[in-house]
Scaffold this motif. Structure first.
Motif, short mmCIF file in Angstrom:
data_model
loop_
_atom_site.label_atom_id
_atom_site.label_comp_id
_atom_site.label_asym_id
_atom_site.label_seq_id
_atom_site.Cartn_x
_atom_site.Cartn_y
_atom_site.Cartn_z
N VAL A 1 15.51 -5.78 -7.66
CA VAL A 1 14.53 -5.40 -6.64
C VAL A 1 13.31 -4.77 -7.33
O VAL A 1 12.17 -5.06 -6.98
N ALA A 2 13.58 -3.93 -8.33
CA ALA A 2 12.47 -3.31 -9.05
C ALA A 2 11.63 -4.38 -9.74
O ALA A 2 10.39 -4.32 -9.74
N ALA A 3 12.31 -5.39 -10.32
CA ALA A 3 11.58 -6.47 -10.98
C ALA A 3 10.75 -7.25 -9.97
O ALA A 3 9.62 -7.65 -10.24
N MET A 4 11.33 -7.46 -8.77
CA MET A 4 10.60 -8.19 -7.75
C MET A 4 9.37 -7.40 -7.30
O MET A 4 8.31 -7.97 -7.02
N ALA A 5 9.51 -6.07 -7.23
CA ALA A 5 8.41 -5.26 -6.76
C ALA A 5 7.22 -5.35 -7.72
O ALA A 5 6.08 -5.12 -7.32
N ALA A 6 7.49 -5.68 -8.98
CA ALA A 6 6.40 -5.78 -9.95
C ALA A 6 5.80 -7.18 -10.00
O ALA A 6 4.90 -7.44 -10.78
N GLY A 7 6.32 -8.10 -9.17
CA GLY A 7 5.84 -9.48 -9.20
C GLY A 7 4.42 -9.59 -8.69
O GLY A 7 4.08 -9.07 -7.63
N TYR B 1 -5.46 -5.44 -7.29
CA TYR B 1 -6.37 -4.29 -7.28
C TYR B 1 -5.58 -2.98 -7.22
O TYR B 1 -5.91 -2.01 -7.92
N LEU B 2 -4.51 -2.96 -6.39
CA LEU B 2 -3.68 -1.76 -6.32
C LEU B 2 -3.06 -1.45 -7.67
O LEU B 2 -2.98 -0.29 -8.09
N ASP B 3 -2.63 -2.52 -8.38
CA ASP B 3 -2.09 -2.34 -9.73
C ASP B 3 -3.13 -1.71 -10.65
O ASP B 3 -2.83 -0.80 -11.43
N ARG C 1 0.83 -1.20 0.00
CA ARG C 1 0.00 0.00 0.00
C ARG C 1 0.87 1.25 0.00
O ARG C 1 0.59 2.22 -0.73
N ALA C 2 1.94 1.22 0.81
CA ALA C 2 2.81 2.40 0.86
C ALA C 2 3.45 2.65 -0.50
O ALA C 2 3.53 3.80 -0.96
N GLY C 3 3.87 1.56 -1.16
CA GLY C 3 4.49 1.72 -2.47
C GLY C 3 3.50 2.29 -3.47
O GLY C 3 3.81 3.21 -4.24
N ALA C 4 2.26 1.74 -3.46
CA ALA C 4 1.25 2.22 -4.41
C ALA C 4 0.92 3.68 -4.15
O ALA C 4 0.83 4.50 -5.08
N LEU C 5 0.76 4.05 -2.87
CA LEU C 5 0.44 5.45 -2.53
C LEU C 5 1.55 6.38 -2.98
O LEU C 5 1.29 7.46 -3.52
N HIS C 6 2.81 5.94 -2.79
CA HIS C 6 3.93 6.79 -3.18
C HIS C 6 3.89 7.09 -4.68
O HIS C 6 4.19 8.19 -5.12
N ARG C 7 3.47 6.08 -5.46
CA ARG C 7 3.41 6.31 -6.91
C ARG C 7 2.16 7.08 -7.31
O ARG C 7 2.15 7.79 -8.31
N LEU C 8 1.07 6.92 -6.53
CA LEU C 8 -0.19 7.58 -6.89
C LEU C 8 -0.18 9.08 -6.58
O LEU C 8 -0.70 9.88 -7.35
N MET C 9 0.43 9.43 -5.43
CA MET C 9 0.36 10.82 -4.94
C MET C 9 0.69 11.87 -6.00
O MET C 9 -0.11 12.76 -6.25
N TYR D 1 4.57 -11.71 -1.86
CA TYR D 1 5.38 -11.50 -0.65
C TYR D 1 6.73 -10.91 -1.02
O TYR D 1 7.24 -10.00 -0.36
N ASP D 2 7.35 -11.45 -2.11
CA ASP D 2 8.62 -10.89 -2.57
C ASP D 2 8.45 -9.43 -2.96
O ASP D 2 9.30 -8.58 -2.67
N ALA D 3 7.34 -9.13 -3.65
CA ALA D 3 7.10 -7.76 -4.08
C ALA D 3 6.99 -6.85 -2.86
O ALA D 3 7.50 -5.72 -2.86
N ALA D 4 6.33 -7.37 -1.79
CA ALA D 4 6.18 -6.55 -0.58
C ALA D 4 7.55 -6.27 0.03
O ALA D 4 7.84 -5.14 0.46
N ALA D 5 8.42 -7.31 0.05
CA ALA D 5 9.76 -7.11 0.60
C ALA D 5 10.53 -6.07 -0.22
O ALA D 5 11.23 -5.20 0.32
N ALA D 6 10.36 -6.14 -1.57
CA ALA D 6 11.06 -5.19 -2.43
C ALA D 6 10.52 -3.78 -2.21
O ALA D 6 11.29 -2.80 -2.13
N GLU D 7 9.19 -3.66 -2.07
CA GLU D 7 8.58 -2.34 -1.82
C GLU D 7 9.13 -1.76 -0.52
O GLU D 7 9.40 -0.56 -0.42
N ARG D 8 9.29 -2.64 0.46
CA ARG D 8 9.78 -2.17 1.75
C ARG D 8 11.19 -1.61 1.63
O ARG D 8 11.52 -0.56 2.17
N LEU D 9 12.02 -2.34 0.86
CA LEU D 9 13.39 -1.86 0.68
C LEU D 9 13.39 -0.52 -0.06
O LEU D 9 14.11 0.42 0.29
N MET D 10 12.54 -0.41 -1.11
CA MET D 10 12.50 0.82 -1.88
C MET D 10 12.02 1.98 -1.02
O MET D 10 12.52 3.11 -1.12
N ALA D 11 11.04 1.68 -0.14
CA ALA D 11 10.55 2.74 0.75
C ALA D 11 11.68 3.19 1.69
O ALA D 11 11.83 4.39 1.96
#
Lengths: 383, 447
Positions: B382-388, A372-374, A314-322, B396-406
């Motif tokens: 990591v970017a590729a994983m985030a799009a998984g 859904y976020l996608d 959700r945080a990632g999606a929001l960051h891209r949406l904002m 789950y991998d995508a979530a881990a990648a998103e966390r790292l990017m955040a």
């Protein structure tokens, strides 16, 4: 000079220490073997064998009691030694041919059959045939529980092994699980005694329990004991015209085999000799930078950490949406949800649940949330 | 000594003879003696290996991805011809070819042999030994011996990003006002006065000088020159992680055994080289420091023409150390070396944990005296994983990648609040992105 190959002198200097140690080890080993004497591994139940597996103790005991112990290793010798007043002791028949066994069966005198290897229908007529391992009992100290004088006199003995069933009228002793392991009966005017296991006759067990007394009583019933034991070297099996396999082989074959061994050794040396050294190299570590991320993903999966995974997505999606919505991070939830709902035409409640709802109930819910976020992102981007 | 296949073949043929011979024992003994005689004859008549003399020549430097040729001159001072094979042993990553060379040196003569090296990674490669197997005239046995003929080849970083240099130089010229379109220089430093030519911006006319000279004179501007630039390369554990795809794959590596990318260190070096080349052309002084827990390399005061070669030279042997970098020591080393204000470009990783403990608390010391730019190579995987998407595993991998990017975004924001410029780009783009950041700073006159 740049040569680095070892010279004869340097090989001698470097190698003499290990060579000396090797020679000492070899000398100690050879000397030890020579001092110990060339004794074979014990020959089981052999009256001439003094190892723990042999039975020289019993043979000596019988000689003391005046019994003549004849050690024979073939049916011929047994036939020569056997008389009507002798006892034939058999421990093994595996080295005899069928006609030799039949010849033994025709010999006069009593019989004492020790162990399963000696049980042959022609030697012990009427004895129930042995079948399978279910008839095997553990060999241990057992009580006689019968009226056989020898057994009563000896008391407990180290018995077990194959359980036996004699013909009607036979005396069964030392029962294991109710079935005797020693059977004695009369047949054709001779006494036939069969024992399931021969360990009580070995030098190892002779001094325990009543083993010696039982052995002496069983084997010492007659003035002469003909003790049939396996020969040291088995006779070669004769082929046609009395020739064995090695005799039929041309003389050159064994020499040619030696020459082939030499050839193989030379080829091995040819292939084994390296041209120059093996070069070792200090290699840099190979580690993918993404490994920690993959590890975290697997941890999420192993712990089913859907709450954390959903929050990250959700945080990632929001960051891209904002930026696309023209909002900043500290805009209120309602403003963001409304903006997205207006842009995409999605239901505001659904958008709100997707962005700020609780964690998904199961993995399928998480996958659906990600999808859904996608969809939201794509619709906002394309609108 | 060594044997050849012929010895084994002869022995095998002798086995047939022994089998058919009427007196096989004698035949065996005879065959053995004949074979022994052959071997001894060969050993006695083979050319000596020990007296051979070797000299080397050829390349000392090679860029990764290119091939170097090392020559080996073998001189035979003995009386017998030396005929056989030679192996010049190099470490595996030197990629020496061919594995064996055919050697045939008549007595008193020399022969020149060439070994081609196609190195698969940076660093110094030293030859180990030269081994010669000298065959006897019968070809049954051979003498064998080794010589130590030292030679080392330094494998330099490939500087793949030099393809981006012309475009950046063009932008630089634009900044300096030397562009053919007569655009006014964007710099802030006064350069010179010159006569007005048609097309010049009228705003740049210097009226005072025009009044003195009875001619219209314009001022020209250019970006500041002779600024200082200190490139700091972090060689600690975070620089060992491999990202992207190796642009110089080892030759003959099967697809599944391909090394997973290039270390961050190598990408950082590539970016540092482009930046140094650009800054040297822009007239700035470039110093270079490689640091993890001690100074690994230090280049200072190199002239414009020598800068690149001295940089690649000191970079070549640097490997990532598997220790946590000592940020306090690094900051101290930078402060001790950079007396005057300069642009400090730190090539490291945006690793939240190690930055928070290491560099962040020390940044004020650095940023109060210098302008700090932190460049980090991000991981495209990591970017590729985030799009998984699709399966729970990939989500789950995508979530881990998103966390790292955040985490990277958060640390970037914190650094920017400290006044630190941050360049975070995937491996293929880090060099041009860093060069652009430098040009932007230069254009803005912030150097």
């Amino acid at each position: 000079m740049t040569a680095t190959s070892p010279t004869v002198r340097s090989i001698w200097r470097g190698g003499r220490g290990p060579l000396l140690v090797g020679l000492i080890v070899l000398a100690v080993a050879v000397g030890g073997v020579l001092l110990a004497g060339i004794g074979g591994g014990g020959r089981s139940l052999d009256p001439g064998d003094s190892t723990l597996a042999g039975s020289s103790g019993l043979a000596e005991l019988l000689r003391h009691e005046g019994v003549r112990v004849e050690r024979v290793t073939s049916a011929d010798a047994a036939a020569r030694a056997a008389t009507a007043g002798s006892l034939l002791l058999v421990t093994d028949l595996s080295f005899l041919r069928q006609d030799e066994v039949d010849r033994l069966a025709g010999l006069p005198g009593d019989r004492l059959l020790i162990g399963p290897g000696a049980m042959h229908p022609s030697l012990a007529p009427g004895l129930a045939p042995l079948s399978g391992t279910e008839d095997t009992a553990r060999v241990r100290s057992r009580e006689p529980e019968c009226a056989l004088p020898a057994a009563v006199q000896a008391g407990s003995a180290y018995m077990g092994g194959y359980s036996l069933r004699g013909p009607p009228g036979a005396i069964g002793c030392y029962p294991a699980d109710g079935r005797p392991t020693l059977v004695s009966y009369q047949r054709d005017g001779r006494t036939i005694t069969a024992v399931g296991d021969g360990q009580f006759l070995t030098n190892l067990r002779l001094t325990e329990d009543g083993n010696a007394a039982l052995g002496a009583s069983l084997a010492g019933t007659r003035p002469t004991l003909v003790w049939l034991t396996a020969p040291e070297t088995l006779p070669e099996l004769p082929g046609p015209e009395g020739k064995s396999f090695t005799e039929l082989m041309p003389a050159g074959v064994s020499w040619a085999v030696i020459q082939l061994v030499i050839a193989v050794a030379l080829v091995a040396f040819w292939r084994g000799r390296r041209l120059g050294p093996v070069v070792a190299e200090r290699l840099p570590v190979v580690v993918r930078a993404a490994e920690t991320v993959e590890g975290r993903g697997r941890l999420y999966r192993a712990r089913r950490a859907r709450d954390r995974a959903a929050a990250a997505l959700r945080a990632g999606a929001l960051h891209r949406l904002m930026p696309r919505l023209g909002l900043v991070a500290d805009s209120g939830h309602d403003a963001i949800i409304t903006a997205i709902a207006v842009r995409t035409g999605q239901d505001a409640g659904q958008v709100g649940t997707a962005l700020y709802g609780g964690p998904p109930a199961d993995d399928a819910g998480l996958v659906a949330l990600a999808a859904y976020l996608d969809t939201l992102e794509r619709q906002v981007r394309d609108s | 000594m060594a044997l050849t296949g012929r010895a084994g073949l002869l022995a095998a043929l002798a086995a047939v003879a022994v089998l058919l011979a009427p007196r096989p024992g004698l035949a065996l003994a005879g065959a053995g003696l004949v074979l022994l005689a052959f071997i001894l004859t060969d050993l006695a008549l083979a050319g000596g290996v020990r007296p051979l003399r070797f000299e080397r020549g050829g390349d000392r430097l090679v860029r990764l991805g290119q091939t170097a040729t090392v020559e080996l001159v073998a001189t035979n001072p003995g009386r017998r011809r030396v005929r056989g094979v030679l192996r010049d042993a190099w470490p595996p990553s030197a990629g020496a070819a061919p594995r064996q060379l055919v050697l045939d040196v008549p007595p008193g003569e020399s022969r020149r042999l060439a070994v081609t090296l196609s190195p698969t990674r940076r660093g110094d490669r030293e030859s180990v030994k030269v081994t010669v197997r000298s065959l006897g005239p019968l070809g049954v046995a051979a003498r064998q011996g080794s010589h130590e003929v030292p030679w080392s080849v330094r494998v330099l970083p490939p500087f793949l990003s030099r393809k981006h240099l012309p475009a950046r130089l063009a932008r630089l010229r634009e900044l300096e006002g030397r562009h053919p379109a007569l655009v006014r220089g964007q710099g802030t430093e006064f350069d010179s006065l010159r006569e007005y030519v048609y097309g010049d911006d009228v705003r740049s006319i210097d009226w005072r000088a025009t009044a003195r000279r009875h001619d219209v004179v314009v001022r020209t501007w250019r970006p500041e020159r002779d600024r200082r630039l200190l490139i700091v390369l972090d060689t600690g554990r975070t620089s060992a992680g491999r990202v992207g795809t190796a642009p110089v794959p080892p030759a003959g590596t099967p697809e599944h055994a391909m090394p997973p990318g290039w270390p961050r260190l190598d990408w950082s070096m590539d970016a540092a080289l482009l930046l140094a080349a650009l800054a040297a052309r822009a007239g700035d002084r470039v110093d270079f420091l490689a640091y993890d827990r001690a100074v690994r390399a230090w280049v200072s005061g190199a002239s414009r023409t020598e800068l690149l070669s001295s940089l690649v030279n000191v970079m070549a042997p640097i490997e990532a150390e598997l220790v946590e970098a000592d940020s306090a020591g690094m900051v101290a080393a930078v402060l001790a070396r950079a007396k005057r204000r300069c642009l400090v470009v730190v090539l490291s990783d945006l690793n939240a944990a190690s930055l928070e403990e290491g560099l962040l608390p020390l940044l004020p010391q650095l940023s109060s005296r210098h302008l700090v730019l932190l460049a980090a190579v991000s991981d495209p995987r990591v970017a590729a994983m985030a799009a998984g998407r699709g399966t729970a595993e990939r989500v789950y991998d995508a979530a881990a990648a998103e966390r790292l990017m955040a985490g990277r975004r958060a640390i970037t924001a914190r650094l920017r609040r400290h006044g630190v410029e941050v360049v975070d780009a995937p491996p293929e783009d880090i060099a041009p992105a860093l060069a652009d950041a430098y040009l932007a700073l230069k254009a803005a006159g912030r150097l």
